[in-house]
Design a protein around this motif. Structure first.
Motif, short mmCIF file in Angstrom:
data_model
loop_
_atom_site.label_atom_id
_atom_site.label_comp_id
_atom_site.label_asym_id
_atom_site.label_seq_id
_atom_site.Cartn_x
_atom_site.Cartn_y
_atom_site.Cartn_z
N PHE A 1 -1.58 23.50 3.77
CA PHE A 1 -1.26 24.21 2.53
C PHE A 1 -0.36 23.34 1.65
CE2 PHE A 1 -3.05 27.73 4.60
CZ PHE A 1 -3.13 28.81 3.71
N VAL A 2 -0.64 23.34 0.35
CA VAL A 2 0.19 22.62 -0.61
C VAL A 2 0.31 23.46 -1.88
CG1 VAL A 2 -0.45 20.32 0.21
CG2 VAL A 2 -1.80 21.40 -1.61
N TRP A 3 1.32 23.15 -2.68
CA TRP A 3 1.32 23.67 -4.04
C TRP A 3 1.17 22.48 -4.98
CZ3 TRP A 3 4.63 22.75 -8.16
CH2 TRP A 3 5.84 22.12 -7.88
N ILE A 4 0.62 22.72 -6.17
CA ILE A 4 0.30 21.64 -7.08
C ILE A 4 0.63 22.06 -8.51
CG2 ILE A 4 -2.11 22.39 -7.24
CD1 ILE A 4 -2.89 19.44 -7.53
N SER B 1 0.71 15.32 -4.60
CA SER B 1 0.57 14.45 -5.75
C SER B 1 -0.15 13.19 -5.29
CB SER B 1 1.95 14.10 -6.32
OG SER B 1 2.67 13.32 -5.38
N ALA B 2 -0.27 12.23 -6.18
CA ALA B 2 -0.95 10.99 -5.82
C ALA B 2 -0.22 10.25 -4.70
CB ALA B 2 -1.07 10.08 -7.05
N ASP B 3 1.10 10.48 -4.59
CA ASP B 3 1.89 9.76 -3.59
C ASP B 3 1.59 10.20 -2.15
OD1 ASP B 3 3.18 8.17 -5.41
OD2 ASP B 3 4.84 9.56 -5.70
N ASN B 4 1.24 11.46 -1.95
CA ASN B 4 1.06 11.94 -0.57
C ASN B 4 -0.33 12.50 -0.30
OD1 ASN B 4 1.23 14.29 -2.06
ND2 ASN B 4 2.85 15.24 -0.84
N PHE B 5 -1.23 12.43 -1.28
CA PHE B 5 -2.56 13.01 -1.07
C PHE B 5 -3.29 12.33 0.09
CE2 PHE B 5 -7.14 13.21 -1.78
CZ PHE B 5 -7.33 14.59 -1.88
N THR C 1 0.82 -1.22 0.00
CA THR C 1 0.00 0.00 0.00
C THR C 1 0.85 1.27 0.00
OG1 THR C 1 -0.15 -0.05 2.43
CG2 THR C 1 -1.92 -1.14 1.20
N GLY C 2 2.12 1.13 -0.35
CA GLY C 2 3.03 2.27 -0.29
C GLY C 2 3.13 3.05 -1.58
N PRO C 3 4.03 4.03 -1.62
CA PRO C 3 4.24 4.86 -2.81
C PRO C 3 4.86 4.04 -3.94
CG PRO C 3 5.20 5.85 -0.83
CD PRO C 3 4.86 4.45 -0.50
N ARG C 4 4.93 4.68 -5.12
CA ARG C 4 5.49 3.99 -6.29
C ARG C 4 6.67 4.73 -6.89
NH1 ARG C 4 0.53 0.62 -9.10
NH2 ARG C 4 -0.30 -0.16 -7.13
N LYS C 5 7.28 5.56 -6.09
CA LYS C 5 8.54 6.18 -6.47
C LYS C 5 9.65 5.45 -5.70
CE LYS C 5 6.82 9.52 -9.02
NZ LYS C 5 6.74 10.90 -8.54
N LEU D 1 -7.87 21.52 2.82
CA LEU D 1 -6.64 21.55 2.05
C LEU D 1 -6.64 22.79 1.16
CD1 LEU D 1 -4.06 19.99 1.50
CD2 LEU D 1 -5.25 18.74 -0.31
N ALA D 2 -5.61 23.62 1.31
CA ALA D 2 -5.48 24.85 0.53
C ALA D 2 -4.44 24.63 -0.57
CB ALA D 2 -5.06 26.00 1.43
N TYR D 3 -4.89 24.74 -1.83
CA TYR D 3 -4.02 24.49 -2.98
C TYR D 3 -3.54 25.81 -3.58
CZ TYR D 3 -6.51 19.92 -3.38
OH TYR D 3 -7.08 18.69 -3.17
N LEU D 4 -2.24 25.90 -3.83
CA LEU D 4 -1.69 26.97 -4.65
C LEU D 4 -1.30 26.33 -5.99
CD1 LEU D 4 -0.74 29.95 -4.85
CD2 LEU D 4 1.49 29.16 -4.04
N PHE D 5 -2.08 26.59 -7.04
CA PHE D 5 -1.81 26.03 -8.35
C PHE D 5 -0.72 26.86 -9.04
CE2 PHE D 5 -5.72 23.81 -7.59
CZ PHE D 5 -5.64 22.66 -8.37
#
Length: 504
Positions: A286-289, A240-244, A113-117, A254-258
């Protein structure tokens, strides 16, 4: 220009795959002849079941190779099975999609169930190789503190000293998420500058050390969980999908800065808004995307123009969206004002909605965001509504059956509404006590009642009719006399509270 932008990553991936193919691989190839003899003796091994044509498998390949090389030094093996060549072996292990990754312990599998990087795979498998709580001494104290992105370390005079048992229970619940350790070595406690008992969180970002400052002796599992979750995400990380999932599990908005990652001011924007993230720490994450890569997600959050930077707050629990006006400049002051307004409940969410249909000629009523309250919360009618997505295969298969259900009750449309709503183009208003998380979702609301009842049965016409006949409050036989206006008034009267009485 756009075409070359799309081809570049694929070209790079192909080159990486080609190089990897030429070099000796640290990933073991498994077949029916060597699967059990390779996997069963290993205390821990990760196996990927893949198909050569699978795009996700191709994207994973260089990361899997890199992780295998790194983990080889730690005596943790990675292997793979080609499900085209070894179809029976994959079927034997219940593989239904690609890639499927499974962790085997002495031949017993569990889902990965872990990340894929590469770094995420390494981190996950290292955690799996360790006890839920690792014993630490002064000799490896410094090394352990830096062994993972999040490390929680308990300094105790003995393993049974409080909160030792609670700490161990927390570790058992979250061994896949964080690295846990304990030490009873006085030199390690002295090195850390703490008196036992103490709990310290070490991390590889922002402030590198956070001490648990509450009453540590009486710390509960719930309190320790809250402590680590509150400090497990950076002030301003890329999402990203890895940490969402980590953000989703926090329960915070969740506050997104695009941002356009090619914008030369990208790092400046992140630096500018990090103090805002610090201001609202513990209340909003807060995150940036990447606005180019995740442009569709921006539209899903009701950012309609491709103008970057842009900002939006999402209530992940209620799936409500609060986009900042894209005609205005995104400033620290404006962002702070928006977030404060959302937290104080002074700003209304922006609801996405298609236009209300000019006519409703079909037997299935089309509901959109703008008319949801008026149509679905109509107390005079029973309502059975389908929430669907146009791309959903199950929804497409259900459509003729749902249309037939509408036809079945077409003569009593004043008593029962068979309805549908495209949940990808229309948001539910805040007044609705549920959110749609899968498709199709079928909900029934009885006339005069506020509760929505889930339909989880077989999606055949017979089963749907049986469900409606069982749940409906209004008479569904067209021959039964019916006065909808009179019924609505009676329903309203039933809900009114007599004067001089308080509601419960």
């Amino acid at each position: 220009m756009r075409l070359s932008h799309l081809l570049f990553p694929a070209t790079l991936l192909a080159a990486a795959t080609f190089v990897a193919a030429d070099e000796a691989s640290d990933v073991l190839d498994l077949t029916p002849d060597n699967f059990e003899s390779t996997v069963n003796p290993e205390p821990l091994i990760l196996v990927e079941f893949f198909a050569p044509w699978c795009g996700h498998c191709k994207a994973l390949a260089p990361h899997y190779e890199e992780a295998a090389t790194t983990l080889k030094e730690k005596n943790i093996k990675l292997a793979k099975v080609d499900c085209v060549d070894q179809a029976d072996l994959c079927q034997q292990h219940g593989v239904a999609g690609y890639p499927t990754l499974k962790v085997f312990r002495n031949g017993t599998p569990t889902d990965y169930t872990g990340p894929r990087k590469a770094d995420g795979i390494v981190s996950y498998m290292v955690k799996q190789s360790l006890p839920a709580v690792t014993e630490v001494t002064a000799a490896n104290h410094e090394e352990f503190k830096k062994a993972d992105r999040i490390v929680l370390l308990a300094y105790l005079s003995s393993p049974t000293e409080a909160p030792g048992p609670e700490f161990t229970e927390t570790a058992n619940k979250h061994r896949d998420d964080y690295l846990f350790g304990f030490t009873t070595d006085p030199k390690a406690a002295e090195e850390a500058g703490v008196k036992t008992p103490a709990v310290v969180l070490y991390r590889s970002f922002d402030e590198p050390r956070i001490d648990y400052t509450s009453h540590v002796e009486s710390a509960t599992v719930s309190e320790l969980e809250t402590f680590v979750k509150d400090h497990s995400v950076p002030l301003m990380d890329e999402v990203s999908a890895d940490n969402f999932q980590a953000y989703s599990q926090s329960g915070l908005p969740l506050a997104y800065l695009f941002l356009d990652p090619t914008d030369e001011k990208k790092d400046e924007y992140i630096k500018t808004f990090t103090p805002v993230a610090a201001k609202f720490k513990g209340k909003v994450n807060f995150v940036w995307i990447d606005a180019i890569k995740f442009g569709d997600h921006a539209k899903g959050l009701n950012l309609l123009d491709s103008k970057w930077p842009s900002f939006v707050v999402q209530d992940l629990q209620q799936q409500l969206k609060y986009p900042f006006d894209q005609t205005k400049d995104v400033t620290v002051e404006a962002v702070s004002e928006l977030v404060t307004g959302v937290l104080d409940g002074k700003i209304e969410p922006t609801l996405k909605s298609e236009q209300i249909p000019a006519t409703q000629d079909e037997s299935v009523y089309v509901v959109v965001g703008k008319n949801f309250d008026e149509a679905v919360l109509d107390d005079s009618k029973d309502v059975f509504i389908e929430f669907y997505a146009p791309w959903c295969g199950h929804c497409k298969r259900l459509k003729p059956t749902w249309d037939s259900l509408g036809d079945k009750y077409a003569e009593v449309k004043d008593r029962i509404m068979i309805a549908k709503m495209d949940a990808t183009e229309n948001d539910l208003p805040p007044s609705v006590p549920f959110r749609v998380s899968g498709f199709p979702t079928l909900k029934f609301k009885r006339a005069g009642e506020k509760e929505f009842i889930d339909f989880d049965g077989e999606r055949s016409l017979e089963s749907l009719i049986e469900f409606v006949e069982e749940k409906a409050k209004n008479p569904l036989d067209p021959k039964t006399p019916w006065n909808s206006a009179k019924q609505a008034a009676a329903t309203q009267e039933a809900f009114e509270v007599p004067e001089g009485h308080d509601e419960l």
